[in-house]
Scaffold this motif. Sequence first.
Motif, mmCIF file in Angstrom:
data_model
loop_
_atom_site.group_PDB
_atom_site.id
_atom_site.type_symbol
_atom_site.label_atom_id
_atom_site.label_comp_id
_atom_site.label_asym_id
_atom_site.label_seq_id
_atom_site.Cartn_x
_atom_site.Cartn_y
_atom_site.Cartn_z
ATOM 1 N N VAL A 1 8.796 11.326 -4.687
ATOM 2 C CA VAL A 1 8.051 10.060 -4.745
ATOM 3 C C VAL A 1 8.608 9.071 -3.722
ATOM 4 O O VAL A 1 7.851 8.396 -3.017
ATOM 5 N N CYS A 2 9.922 8.996 -3.629
ATOM 6 C CA CYS A 2 10.542 8.085 -2.658
ATOM 7 C C CYS A 2 10.174 8.473 -1.225
ATOM 8 O O CYS A 2 9.801 7.613 -0.421
ATOM 9 N N VAL A 3 10.273 9.763 -0.910
ATOM 10 C CA VAL A 3 9.981 10.211 0.448
ATOM 11 C C VAL A 3 8.510 9.975 0.795
ATOM 12 O O VAL A 3 8.177 9.471 1.875
ATOM 13 N N GLY A 4 7.607 10.327 -0.119
ATOM 14 C CA GLY A 4 6.181 10.128 0.136
ATOM 15 C C GLY A 4 5.833 8.665 0.348
ATOM 16 O O GLY A 4 5.012 8.323 1.214
ATOM 17 N N THR A 5 6.482 7.794 -0.413
ATOM 18 C CA THR A 5 6.201 6.360 -0.297
ATOM 19 C C THR A 5 6.738 5.793 1.008
ATOM 20 O O THR A 5 6.065 4.995 1.680
ATOM 21 N N VAL A 6 7.951 6.211 1.388
ATOM 22 C CA VAL A 6 8.527 5.716 2.645
ATOM 23 C C VAL A 6 7.730 6.232 3.844
ATOM 24 O O VAL A 6 7.553 5.523 4.837
ATOM 25 N N LEU A 7 7.228 7.460 3.746
ATOM 26 C CA LEU A 7 6.360 7.966 4.808
ATOM 27 C C LEU A 7 5.114 7.091 4.950
ATOM 28 O O LEU A 7 4.654 6.803 6.064
ATOM 29 N N ALA A 8 4.590 6.650 3.821
ATOM 30 C CA ALA A 8 3.402 5.782 3.844
ATOM 31 C C ALA A 8 3.710 4.420 4.441
ATOM 32 O O ALA A 8 2.834 3.780 5.036
ATOM 33 N N GLY B 1 5.222 3.770 7.009
ATOM 34 C CA GLY B 1 4.985 3.789 8.443
ATOM 35 C C GLY B 1 3.519 3.655 8.809
ATOM 36 O O GLY B 1 3.182 3.482 9.980
ATOM 37 N N GLU B 2 2.638 3.725 7.808
ATOM 38 C CA GLU B 2 1.195 3.660 8.040
ATOM 39 C C GLU B 2 0.551 2.391 7.498
ATOM 40 O O GLU B 2 -0.479 1.944 8.006
ATOM 41 N N THR B 3 1.132 1.828 6.440
ATOM 42 C CA THR B 3 0.498 0.709 5.754
ATOM 43 C C THR B 3 1.533 -0.073 4.952
ATOM 44 O O THR B 3 2.705 0.330 4.880
ATOM 45 N N SER B 4 1.127 -1.170 4.354
ATOM 46 C CA SER B 4 2.017 -1.891 3.447
ATOM 47 C C SER B 4 2.017 -1.178 2.096
ATOM 48 O O SER B 4 1.055 -0.517 1.717
ATOM 49 N N ILE B 5 3.115 -1.337 1.363
ATOM 50 C CA ILE B 5 3.290 -0.590 0.119
ATOM 51 C C ILE B 5 2.867 -1.420 -1.081
ATOM 52 O O ILE B 5 3.220 -2.589 -1.207
ATOM 53 N N ASP B 6 2.104 -0.800 -1.961
ATOM 54 C CA ASP B 6 1.783 -1.378 -3.263
ATOM 55 C C ASP B 6 2.890 -0.937 -4.215
ATOM 56 O O ASP B 6 2.910 0.201 -4.685
ATOM 57 N N TRP B 7 3.829 -1.835 -4.501
ATOM 58 C CA TRP B 7 5.013 -1.460 -5.262
ATOM 59 C C TRP B 7 4.700 -1.158 -6.714
ATOM 60 O O TRP B 7 5.431 -0.397 -7.364
ATOM 61 N N PHE C 1 2.070 9.608 -0.951
ATOM 62 C CA PHE C 1 1.592 9.126 0.345
ATOM 63 C C PHE C 1 0.131 8.690 0.246
ATOM 64 O O PHE C 1 -0.250 7.614 0.732
ATOM 65 N N PHE C 2 -0.685 9.504 -0.397
ATOM 66 C CA PHE C 2 -2.129 9.259 -0.467
ATOM 67 C C PHE C 2 -2.474 7.980 -1.223
ATOM 68 O O PHE C 2 -3.370 7.226 -0.807
ATOM 69 N N ILE C 3 -1.793 7.717 -2.338
ATOM 70 C CA ILE C 3 -2.166 6.540 -3.140
ATOM 71 C C ILE C 3 -1.868 5.243 -2.397
ATOM 72 O O ILE C 3 -2.429 4.187 -2.725
ATOM 73 N N GLN C 4 -1.008 5.316 -1.388
ATOM 74 C CA GLN C 4 -0.712 4.124 -0.593
ATOM 75 C C GLN C 4 -1.635 3.997 0.621
ATOM 76 O O GLN C 4 -2.013 2.888 1.002
ATOM 77 N N THR C 5 -2.006 5.137 1.214
ATOM 78 C CA THR C 5 -2.747 5.104 2.475
ATOM 79 C C THR C 5 -4.226 5.433 2.341
ATOM 80 O O THR C 5 -5.040 5.011 3.160
ATOM 81 N N GLY C 6 -4.572 6.239 1.330
ATOM 82 C CA GLY C 6 -5.959 6.667 1.164
ATOM 83 C C GLY C 6 -6.310 7.914 1.944
ATOM 84 O O GLY C 6 -7.462 8.342 1.973
ATOM 85 N N TYR C 7 -5.317 8.545 2.581
ATOM 86 C CA TYR C 7 -5.549 9.780 3.323
ATOM 87 C C TYR C 7 -4.257 10.586 3.380
ATOM 88 O O TYR C 7 -3.187 10.118 2.971
ATOM 89 N N ILE C 8 -4.353 11.813 3.870
ATOM 90 C CA ILE C 8 -3.188 12.687 4.062
ATOM 91 C C ILE C 8 -3.041 12.957 5.557
ATOM 92 O O ILE C 8 -3.996 13.383 6.213
ATOM 93 N N SER C 9 -1.875 12.736 6.110
ATOM 94 C CA SER C 9 -1.641 12.972 7.534
ATOM 95 C C SER C 9 -0.917 14.294 7.739
ATOM 96 O O SER C 9 -0.226 14.799 6.837
ATOM 97 N N GLY C 10 -1.070 14.844 8.937
ATOM 98 C CA GLY C 10 -0.367 16.070 9.275
ATOM 99 C C GLY C 10 1.139 15.890 9.229
ATOM 100 O O GLY C 10 1.879 16.784 8.805
#
Length: 309
Positions: free
Chosen positions: A36-43, A45-51, A173-182
């Motif tokens: 969960v931590c890794v997926g959120t930190v990856l996000a 880099g793409e968007t602001s985080i909904d904590w 990652f998805f719940i923060q960005t709305g998509y999945i990146s490579g």
Amino acid sequence: MQSFTHMDHRPPARRDWRVFWRLTRPHTLTAAFVPVCVGTVLALGETSIDWLLFAAMMIASLLIQAATNMFNEYYDYQRGLDSPESVGIGGAIVRDGLKPKTVLALAFGCLGLAMLIGIYICAESSWWLAVVGTICMAAGYFYTGGPVPIAYTPFGELAAGFFMGFVIILISFFIQTGYISGGAVLTAIPIAILVGAILLANNIRDLDGDREKGRKTLAILIGRDWAIRLLAAMFAVAFLWTAALAVFQIVPFWALLALLSIPKAIAATRGFIGKIKPIEMMPAMKATAQTNTQFGFLLAAGLLIAHWL
């Protein structure tokens, strides 16, 4: 009849909070919070985080992991696999006297809470996650429940790594960005490998007892020595994969901080060599889980540093 026999030999029930804490098998919870931590930190880099979403995802993942451990406790007891001398179990039934039905009810209660939290997560992101979340919870149940438990087959490591490592990272990652990146997919792979390594280490420790009880885990099929070699190879692939991600600029250079967990992985591997008794292998089992924790947090820290710079 088997379960009644166990019931007769259970010690008087204890209700100390530490009994319930051990029932969650806290040393395994790293497999839930690291992804969960890794997926959120990856996000990040793409968007602001909904904590609030991050907190919801973290709690739901921990509840599913705890429920999986409780199902493990219940069904292993029902099948006569656990005893007061068993190493690595919560021991709530065979040592602390909790009723099996209480453990099972707690497991379903954790899943129920996770489902309620999941409704909020879906409402804030996508209802398709309800399908994915249901599959993850089903995997947690069928890990030791059902007619052919996943834990009794050679596919336990694969299932654990995929659902508790790979999928959880991508959902976070998805719940923060709305998509999945490579990039998120590729970065999730070493975490998935290390989560699978935790289960492999567990199966190496329990190899003799599992064989006697009729299990056919991967460690049993390939033997102790090759299982230890496989564990070392899994560590090596996870580290080399991460280094390659940095070389090809899929992740920033700072992600190489994760390689600082290599000494712990070496200690985990060496800790199994020449050991036969489960109690002798507990430090190595612990070091394997710590490798996942250190790797995940160092990777997340590296991604955060790169984001701030």
